[in-house]
Write a protein that holds these residues in place. Sequence first.
Motif, PDB file in Angstrom:
ATOM      1  N   GLY A  77       0.786  -1.220   0.000  1.00 43.25           N
ATOM      2  CA  GLY A  77       0.000   0.000   0.000  1.00 43.25           C
ATOM      3  C   GLY A  77       0.821   1.275   0.000  1.00 43.25           C
ATOM      4  O   GLY A  77       0.274   2.356   0.176  1.00 43.25           O
ATOM      5  N   THR A  78       2.138   1.161  -0.213  1.00 47.76           N
ATOM      6  CA  THR A  78       2.969   2.367  -0.250  1.00 47.76           C
ATOM      7  C   THR A  78       3.097   2.832  -1.696  1.00 47.76           C
ATOM      8  O   THR A  78       3.158   2.013  -2.610  1.00 47.76           O
ATOM      9  N   GLY A  79       3.151   4.146  -1.898  1.00 50.00           N
ATOM     10  CA  GLY A  79       3.234   4.678  -3.265  1.00 50.00           C
ATOM     11  C   GLY A  79       1.989   4.284  -4.045  1.00 50.00           C
ATOM     12  O   GLY A  79       0.875   4.411  -3.566  1.00 50.00           O
ATOM     13  N   THR A  80       2.197   3.784  -5.256  1.00 50.26           N
ATOM     14  CA  THR A  80       1.079   3.255  -6.039  1.00 50.26           C
ATOM     15  C   THR A  80       0.820   1.827  -5.576  1.00 50.26           C
ATOM     16  O   THR A  80       1.726   1.000  -5.625  1.00 50.26           O
ATOM     17  N   PRO A  81      -0.386   1.518  -5.085  1.00 50.74           N
ATOM     18  CA  PRO A  81      -0.655   0.172  -4.576  1.00 50.74           C
ATOM     19  C   PRO A  81      -0.382  -0.890  -5.645  1.00 50.74           C
ATOM     20  O   PRO A  81      -0.700  -0.703  -6.815  1.00 50.74           O
ATOM     21  N   SER A  82       0.248  -1.992  -5.206  1.00 48.77           N
ATOM     22  CA  SER A  82       0.525  -3.092  -6.134  1.00 48.77           C
ATOM     23  C   SER A  82       0.190  -4.416  -5.465  1.00 48.77           C
ATOM     24  O   SER A  82       0.491  -4.623  -4.286  1.00 48.77           O
ATOM     25  N   VAL A 120       1.153  -5.694   8.056  1.00 49.11           N
ATOM     26  CA  VAL A 120       2.430  -6.319   8.411  1.00 49.11           C
ATOM     27  C   VAL A 120       2.703  -6.266   9.908  1.00 49.11           C
ATOM     28  O   VAL A 120       3.343  -7.144  10.458  1.00 49.11           O
ATOM     29  N   LEU A 121       2.216  -5.250  10.574  1.00 50.44           N
ATOM     30  CA  LEU A 121       2.439  -5.125  12.019  1.00 50.44           C
ATOM     31  C   LEU A 121       1.205  -5.624  12.753  1.00 50.44           C
ATOM     32  O   LEU A 121       0.107  -5.107  12.557  1.00 50.44           O
ATOM     33  N   GLN A 135     -16.653  -4.045  -4.874  1.00 48.88           N
ATOM     34  CA  GLN A 135     -15.514  -3.474  -4.154  1.00 48.88           C
ATOM     35  C   GLN A 135     -15.714  -3.557  -2.642  1.00 48.88           C
ATOM     36  O   GLN A 135     -16.807  -3.342  -2.131  1.00 48.88           O
ATOM     37  N   SER A 136     -14.614  -3.848  -1.947  1.00 46.17           N
ATOM     38  CA  SER A 136     -14.578  -3.822  -0.487  1.00 46.17           C
ATOM     39  C   SER A 136     -13.638  -2.701  -0.051  1.00 46.17           C
ATOM     40  O   SER A 136     -12.658  -2.419  -0.729  1.00 46.17           O
ATOM     41  N   ASN A 137     -13.951  -2.069   1.059  1.00 47.55           N
ATOM     42  CA  ASN A 137     -13.073  -1.034   1.613  1.00 47.55           C
ATOM     43  C   ASN A 137     -12.013  -1.664   2.496  1.00 47.55           C
ATOM     44  O   ASN A 137     -12.281  -2.650   3.188  1.00 47.55           O
ATOM     45  N   PHE A 138     -10.809  -1.103   2.502  1.00 43.26           N
ATOM     46  CA  PHE A 138      -9.720  -1.546   3.363  1.00 43.26           C
ATOM     47  C   PHE A 138      -9.099  -0.314   3.994  1.00 43.26           C
ATOM     48  O   PHE A 138      -8.801   0.651   3.300  1.00 43.26           O
ATOM     49  N   ARG A 139      -8.920  -0.338   5.309  1.00 42.07           N
ATOM     50  CA  ARG A 139      -8.298   0.786   5.995  1.00 42.07           C
ATOM     51  C   ARG A 139      -7.178   0.253   6.882  1.00 42.07           C
ATOM     52  O   ARG A 139      -7.408  -0.611   7.713  1.00 42.07           O
ATOM     53  N   ALA A 140      -5.979   0.787   6.693  1.00 42.13           N
ATOM     54  CA  ALA A 140      -4.832   0.454   7.540  1.00 42.13           C
ATOM     55  C   ALA A 140      -4.650   1.587   8.533  1.00 42.13           C
ATOM     56  O   ALA A 140      -4.487   2.739   8.141  1.00 42.13           O
ATOM     57  N   GLY A 145      -5.356   5.094  15.920  1.00 39.50           N
ATOM     58  CA  GLY A 145      -6.412   5.518  15.011  1.00 39.50           C
ATOM     59  C   GLY A 145      -5.950   6.345  13.838  1.00 39.50           C
ATOM     60  O   GLY A 145      -6.764   6.913  13.116  1.00 39.50           O
ATOM     61  N   THR A 146      -4.634   6.426  13.608  1.00 41.48           N
ATOM     62  CA  THR A 146      -4.090   7.199  12.493  1.00 41.48           C
ATOM     63  C   THR A 146      -3.945   6.303  11.264  1.00 41.48           C
ATOM     64  O   THR A 146      -3.372   5.221  11.351  1.00 41.48           O
ATOM     65  N   ASN A 147      -4.487   6.756  10.131  1.00 43.19           N
ATOM     66  CA  ASN A 147      -4.320   6.002   8.890  1.00 43.19           C
ATOM     67  C   ASN A 147      -2.858   5.993   8.480  1.00 43.19           C
ATOM     68  O   ASN A 147      -2.157   6.994   8.625  1.00 43.19           O
ATOM     69  N   VAL A 148      -2.407   4.844   7.929  1.00 50.75           N
ATOM     70  CA  VAL A 148      -1.008   4.698   7.560  1.00 50.75           C
ATOM     71  C   VAL A 148      -0.890   3.755   6.363  1.00 50.75           C
ATOM     72  O   VAL A 148      -1.653   2.794   6.244  1.00 50.75           O
ATOM     73  N   ASP A 149       0.028   4.057   5.439  1.00 50.18           N
ATOM     74  CA  ASP A 149       0.311   3.153   4.326  1.00 50.18           C
ATOM     75  C   ASP A 149       1.337   2.123   4.787  1.00 50.18           C
ATOM     76  O   ASP A 149       2.362   2.488   5.375  1.00 50.18           O
ATOM     77  N   ARG A 150       1.090   0.852   4.528  1.00 52.15           N
ATOM     78  CA  ARG A 150       1.994  -0.223   4.907  1.00 52.15           C
ATOM     79  C   ARG A 150       2.414  -1.013   3.678  1.00 52.15           C
ATOM     80  O   ARG A 150       1.691  -1.077   2.677  1.00 52.15           O
TER      81      ARG A 150
END
Length: 159
Positions: A77-82, A120-121, A135-140, A145-150
Amino acid sequence: EYIRNFIMSKLETNTIDTVSGTSNLIIGGANNTGSTTIKTNNTDAVTIDNSQNLKFNSGFGSVATGYAVRAWVNFDGTGTPSISASGNVSSITDNGVGEFGINFTTAMPDTNYVCTAQTVLGNENPTATPNTTSQSNFRARTTAGTNVDRTTNQAIIVR
């Protein structure tokens, strides 16, 4: 005459002892209004009931309805998701920091599916929730409670 009697006896009991070769085997058909069962060692192993529910015994001692994973994904989920690996997931949409859309290759029949999420954590609080049939929503998010790209995000969708 012997062969004809043998075939007729098998048709009367709806039993097939051995299938070999490269031809397709169709079990059931237009005249089958009941269930279809496959046995191994004279024990029910797989049944498709008249409502088209797949039931199987996978070492649990009885044949019961199986609820399948309809989609799964492991993505960065970092940069452009792959997508690293997936099943029935066509792409990941980046909806902002820690916010993603998991797009299904084949849509769900309705939005009554269940999602589970992992990052990952292990001490974080990710969520995955049904959005639409496609589509399903995903929130990291962190435990604060802070959103973060992993780098590693995973989701499973069951119905």
